[in-house]
Motif scaffolding. Structure first.
Motif, PDB file in Angstrom:
ATOM      1  N   LEU A  60      42.431  17.673  58.489  1.00 28.67           N
ATOM      2  CA  LEU A  60      43.038  17.213  59.687  1.00 28.67           C
ATOM      3  C   LEU A  60      44.827  17.282  59.370  1.00 28.67           C
ATOM      4  O   LEU A  60      45.316  17.581  60.310  1.00 28.67           O
ATOM      5  CB  LEU A  60      42.706  15.803  60.162  1.00 28.67           C
ATOM      6  N   LEU A  61      45.168  16.732  58.362  1.00 33.04           N
ATOM      7  CA  LEU A  61      46.367  16.690  57.851  1.00 33.04           C
ATOM      8  C   LEU A  61      46.875  18.290  57.650  1.00 33.04           C
ATOM      9  O   LEU A  61      48.078  18.463  58.058  1.00 33.04           O
ATOM     10  CB  LEU A  61      46.334  15.989  56.486  1.00 33.04           C
ATOM     11  N   PHE A  62      45.953  18.837  56.939  1.00 31.66           N
ATOM     12  CA  PHE A  62      46.506  20.455  57.004  1.00 31.66           C
ATOM     13  C   PHE A  62      46.692  21.005  58.471  1.00 31.66           C
ATOM     14  O   PHE A  62      47.765  21.840  58.609  1.00 31.66           O
ATOM     15  CB  PHE A  62      45.719  21.064  56.280  1.00 31.66           C
ATOM     16  N   THR A  93      46.952  23.423  48.300  1.00 32.91           N
ATOM     17  CA  THR A  93      45.714  23.413  48.313  1.00 32.91           C
ATOM     18  C   THR A  93      45.251  23.784  46.920  1.00 32.91           C
ATOM     19  O   THR A  93      44.041  23.799  46.432  1.00 32.91           O
ATOM     20  CB  THR A  93      44.956  24.524  49.246  1.00 32.91           C
ATOM     21  N   ALA A  94      46.115  23.673  45.856  1.00 28.53           N
ATOM     22  CA  ALA A  94      45.723  24.079  44.461  1.00 28.53           C
ATOM     23  C   ALA A  94      44.822  23.158  43.889  1.00 28.53           C
ATOM     24  O   ALA A  94      43.877  23.661  43.133  1.00 28.53           O
ATOM     25  CB  ALA A  94      47.074  24.173  43.706  1.00 28.53           C
ATOM     26  N   ILE A 116      43.578  28.479  55.398  1.00 27.54           N
ATOM     27  CA  ILE A 116      43.307  29.100  56.572  1.00 27.54           C
ATOM     28  C   ILE A 116      43.541  28.096  57.573  1.00 27.54           C
ATOM     29  O   ILE A 116      43.916  28.728  58.795  1.00 27.54           O
ATOM     30  CB  ILE A 116      42.079  29.987  56.431  1.00 27.54           C
ATOM     31  N   ILE A 117      42.851  26.961  57.613  1.00 31.07           N
ATOM     32  CA  ILE A 117      43.331  26.037  58.812  1.00 31.07           C
ATOM     33  C   ILE A 117      44.772  25.809  58.835  1.00 31.07           C
ATOM     34  O   ILE A 117      45.325  25.840  60.040  1.00 31.07           O
ATOM     35  CB  ILE A 117      42.422  24.821  58.362  1.00 31.07           C
ATOM     36  N   LEU A 118      45.301  25.814  58.005  1.00 32.18           N
ATOM     37  CA  LEU A 118      46.735  25.389  57.895  1.00 32.18           C
ATOM     38  C   LEU A 118      47.601  26.437  58.459  1.00 32.18           C
ATOM     39  O   LEU A 118      48.347  26.263  59.395  1.00 32.18           O
ATOM     40  CB  LEU A 118      47.357  25.185  56.240  1.00 32.18           C
ATOM     41  N   LEU A 119      47.135  27.787  58.217  1.00 30.05           N
ATOM     42  CA  LEU A 119      47.917  28.896  58.566  1.00 30.05           C
ATOM     43  C   LEU A 119      47.440  29.195  59.903  1.00 30.05           C
ATOM     44  O   LEU A 119      48.496  29.630  60.768  1.00 30.05           O
ATOM     45  CB  LEU A 119      47.414  30.015  57.747  1.00 30.05           C
TER      46      LEU A 119
END
Lengths: 508, 151
Positions: A20-22, A56-57, A69-72
């Motif tokens: 959700l944060l991403f 996400t490391a 991918i959610i972030l992007l």
């Protein structure tokens, strides 16, 4: 398991607090990036690939890929929305798909209804996001099952079709688009051939063995290219920013735009499914459609709310629809989805029919996050629209150098060598000059991503056929794809010969 | 002006195509268990690239140059930015992230606008320090640290 339970699992992934944060960060950054002059959705996403990689490391690989991918995807939707913000407030479209929005959006802003236009655009995008989500849920499984029956010959031809479709529609000159595609695929042959292990065009230079990194090329072409363009052209003065005004739409506004939003979403979704057509064409078509259907066509261009609602829903639905060939067939149909695919490949996730069985978490998580992302856009943008309008005023004196610094940081953080930084600068200069002279860049990136896959499938098909090229014509499906590809290239040429105007998408 | 660029670029792309065609001659033409070698794909693409460039050249020389209303351009600013970015890319590993980035940003801000250099310096330094410490200490990433000759 049924589709619904997969989808619920997807929501479980997308609603995990870090995701959700991403999604929130993605949408927030995306909207700011879309609003900022000089960076469009493509360069925004390209720029954030390395940032997402470092964010996400700490996660396990599968989860890292899903979160990134959610972030992007969030950045993507956010940037699309941000682009409409500038076309409404400033009359300068942030990207080609919101050009149509300026027609009525800016007029509404002049009448003091900018807030209404912005919120209708957000509501339209939200509805469109849900439509494409439903489409994805129903089409994903059957399409990927169909794709599983494809052999290498079918895959090869399907990818050729994809490339031809993008080149056929991708800019003013088809020759230039095809040239860029072929050039992209040629660049992809540099490095170790992953079928035979032979090094090609490396000349014993160690950094060349892994090939030219997709990320470096994309960031260079799109982000640096656009910065160089803004630096070069000094004469551009942005106009005054319109006041946002009342944000909540009235009941009448909502009633007037309900139909256009529904039609725009459906139309956009189906156009988005086609490779190469994409958001620009769908926003254009839906505007024309609404004008035809309207009882007052003369009001269009003078601040008609349907003229904002329809194209905005259509371009968002199209970007959702474009995800379907990417996720189910593994074939990106536009520059944007090519960049998302490059990001997935960076995480060792191969989009395509096996994605849904191998990485259900990523596939369904992404689908669910489309819903979450669109909801966030709605929640975020209604109250924050005035804040985003402020971002437009960021002085370019500080903005442009910082974009360069972020590009350099991003590429170095992932690649950790100087060669990629130099390549980045070279690509930036090349990207600027090529796009300035109407050479579309999206086909180049698409060629770079698809090149190795096309080559693998071609060679696998030829190996099974003992080097006989007719295999591509003897398999019926493959023949069909090749015929379609040929038509896609040949028809516009024929139409142009007859002297008719061809609608050209200029989505870079 | 547009067609001149097209003619030059078609020559460049033809040369790139010829290069790939010629060089794919030195790649093995067969692979173990297959008649199709790793040379085939670049060879074919190279030929395609040459054909397309010839077509581009033909199109460009047939079309009349059209005068587009181009926005005012600042060549010097573009060139100095490209050179500056290039230098930044080359010296980053040697100078370390913080130093090279602060210097790059400061020069770039200064090129954009010569006033307010004190504020520019502040922004340049705080950006690079912030990125470095968040990324290296916070996210455990890798960036070139402080240069050895400074210690």
């Amino acid at each position: 398991m049924s589709v619904i339970s997969f989808l619920l699992d997807g929501f479980a992934t997308a609603l995990a607090w870090h995701n959700l944060l991403f999604a929130f960060v993605g949408v927030l950054i995306g909207t700011s990036v879309g609003v900022l002059p000089g960076i469009g959705p493509m360069s925004g996403v390209a720029l954030l690939i390395p940032v997402s990689a470092s964010l996400t490391a700490g996660l396990p690989p599968e989860e890292a890929a899903a979160s990134a991918i959610i972030l992007l995807a969030g950045v993507y939707y956010g940037a699309m929305y941000g682009g409409s913000t500038t076309s409404i407030l400033l009359n300068t479209p942030g990207e080609s798909s919101s050009v149509v929005t300026t027609l009525d959006g800016y007029q509404m802003a002049k009448q003091g209804r900018a807030g209404t236009a912005l919120s209708i655009a957000a509501i339209g995008s939200f509805v469109a996001g849900i439509v494409s989500l439903i489409g994805l849920v129903f089409l994903a499984q059957p399409l990927s099952e169909l794709a599983l029956t494809f052999g290498p010959a079918e895959y090869f031809s399907l990818m050729v079709l994809g490339l031809c479709a993008v080149s056929g529609l991708g800019g003013r000159s088809m020759t230039k688009a095809l040239l860029m595609t072929v050039f992209g695929m040629l660049l992809a042959t540099i490095g170790i051939d992953n079928v035979s292990g032979v090094a090609r065009f490396t000349y014993e230079i160690p950094v060349l063995y892994q090939g030219l990194e997709f990320l470096t090329v994309a960031v260079g072409l799109f982000a640096l290219g656009e910065v160089f363009k803004t630096i070069h052209e000094t004469g551009r003065q942005s106009g005054a920013i319109a006041k946002v005004g009342r944000v909540i739409p009235t009941r009448r506004d909502l009633r007037q735009s309900a139909g256009p939003i529904a039609r725009g979403s459906l139309l956009g979704f189906f156009i988005g499914l086609l490779p190469g057509a994409g958001a620009t064409l769908s926003s254009f078509f839906s505007y024309v459609l609404e004008k035809k259907l309207s009882k007052h066509p003369e009001r269009f261009g003078k601040g008609e709310i349907a003229g904002v609602a329809a194209p905005e829903s259509a371009n968002n639905a199209a970007s959702g629809g474009a995800m379907i060939p990417l996720l189910t067939l593994g074939i990106p149909g536009s520059g944007m989805t090519a960049i998302l695919m490059g990001a997935l490949l960076m995480y060792n996730v191969q989009p395509g029919p096996l994605l849904f069985s191998d990485h259900p978490k990523i596939a369904w998580g992404l689908i669910a996050s489309m819903f979450v992302g669109n909801l966030m856009l709605l929640v975020l943008n209604m109250p924050l629209v005035k804040l985003f309008a402020k971002i437009i005023e960021t002085p370019s004196q500080y903005l442009l150098p910082i974009i360069i610094a972020i590009s350099v940081f991003g590429v170095y953080a992932v690649q950790i060598n100087t060669f990629d930084l130099v390549l980045l600068v070279v690509c930036g200069v090349a990207g600027y000059f090529l796009s300035k002279h109407d050479y579309p860049l999206a086909p180049l990136v698409l060629g770079l991503v698809l090149g190795p896959m096309i080559e693998n499938n071609m060679r696998r098909a030829l190996t099974t056929a003992n080097g006989d090229f007719t295999i591509f014509l003897s398999e019926p499906l493959s023949l069909l794809f090749l015929l379609l590809a040929f038509l896609w290239i040949a028809l516009p040429l024929l139409v142009r010969k007859r002297g008719r105007q061809v609608v050209v998408s200029e989505e870079y | 002006m547009s067609t001149r660029f097209d003619r030059y670029s078609s020559v460049v792309f033809t040369m790139i195509g010829v290069f790939f065609v010629a060089e794919s001659g030195s790649i093995s033409a067969s692979a173990y268990g297959s008649k199709v070698g790793p040379n085939l794909f670049p060879l074919g693409l190279g030929i395609l690239l040459i054909l397309l460039s010839l077509r581009l050249f033909w199109e460009a020389s047939r079309k009349k140059s059209e005068q587009k209303a181009t926005p005012a351009v600042d060549h010097r600013r573009l060139i100095s930015f490209v050179v500056l970015t290039f230098l930044y890319a080359v010296v980053m590993e040697w100078m370390g992230y913080v130093l090279s980035t602060s210097l790059f940003l400061f020069c770039a801000f200064w090129l954009m606008n010569k006033e307010n250099w004190w504020k520019s310096a502040m922004i340049a330094c705080s950006f690079s320090l912030l990125v470095y410490y968040i990324y290296v200490d916070g996210l455990k990433g890798t960036l070139p640290g402080w240069p050895a000759w400074l210690n």
